[in-house]
Write an enzyme that holds these catalytic residues in place. Sequence first.
Site, short mmCIF file in Angstrom:
data_model
loop_
_atom_site.label_atom_id
_atom_site.label_comp_id
_atom_site.label_asym_id
_atom_site.label_seq_id
_atom_site.Cartn_x
_atom_site.Cartn_y
_atom_site.Cartn_z
CE LYS A 170 -53.15 -21.19 47.41
NZ LYS A 170 -53.25 -20.89 48.79
CE LYS A 212 -47.70 -11.89 47.96
NZ LYS A 212 -48.93 -11.94 48.58
CE LYS A 227 -39.28 -22.13 52.70
NZ LYS A 227 -38.28 -21.90 53.67
#
Length: 328
Positions: free
Chosen positions: A111, A191, A194
Amino acid sequence: MQRVFSGIQPSGELHIGNYLGAVRNWVALHSEYECIFCVVDLHAITQPYEPKELAPRTLEMAVGLLAAGLDPERCTLFVQSHVPEHAELAWALSTVAPLGDLERMTQFKDKAAREETVPAALLNYPVLQAADILLYLAEKVPVGEDQLQHLELAREIARRWNARFGTALFPEPQPVLSKARRIVGLDGNAKMSKSLGNTIGVLESPEAIWEKLRPAMTDPARKTRRDPGTPEICNIYALHQHFSTPDEVEHVAQMCRTAGWGCLDCKRLLADNMIAALAPMRERAADLKAHPERVRGVLGRGAEHCRRLAGATMARVREAMGLAPRSA
Ligand code: SF4
């Protein structure tokens, strides 16, 4: 009865990756454990987000969880920010959390690499996760494989805090792994998530489910209807294993290997089975959306119960850490 804690991001509508990978397992745990489940809005704000959307998404996730089968009579469901002790304990635990370990977390590195300026909250995310679990002295944590590293760190933090302050207050939480370990998205690669736009929502209409399944990735060897395929490398086949009967799954594999049908036929069967399996959840969700006060009531009672548990833990934490007692 041992206590279980787990959380889910308020990403709005629950998708089938969440359901198969986590929530279905949560429902199964109701009878074996004392279960506490949480919509983790404090975790969600460590990433860029739209403040106006956070509360509606949190409520929508709660609707999805209840529609998917969480039973508020047999488990506790609440919103993380409604129990301020999560943040308080995270601060207390950050005094023993090793910086090097936090910097080595795979999720942090992934991230952080995408951010121009890395917020400290992103680094401290696993400390808040440790606080979520330890606040309730939970012994078990249902997690996906991608969260095992964070859970190991939570155990390390518990050990360090107990050793530093000379108590055995915090148990070392153990994982309960879901049988469906990793649900791949419709792109057939990553995976289901959203943020990657490769999901199917559990509450989507039959038409929307079909529109999403139709172009989904399959075995690239099946360029035409006459080309045989290898079901084991196809994500549609993997999804059949969750939504179709064993006989149908066998039929799918045989028809794929022998080019007995096209991928659209295969997807149509999957869509029909998926639509039928999700129909009761859609009905329950429609009912809950028509009565949002019921959802707020569940979350309110859940937070009240958790504040009591959290208050008791924090009293022991404050005492062990030598913080001045509060006046009555
Ligand atoms: S027939 Fe089914 S299992 Fe085989 S490649 Fe196509 S979608 Fe996948």
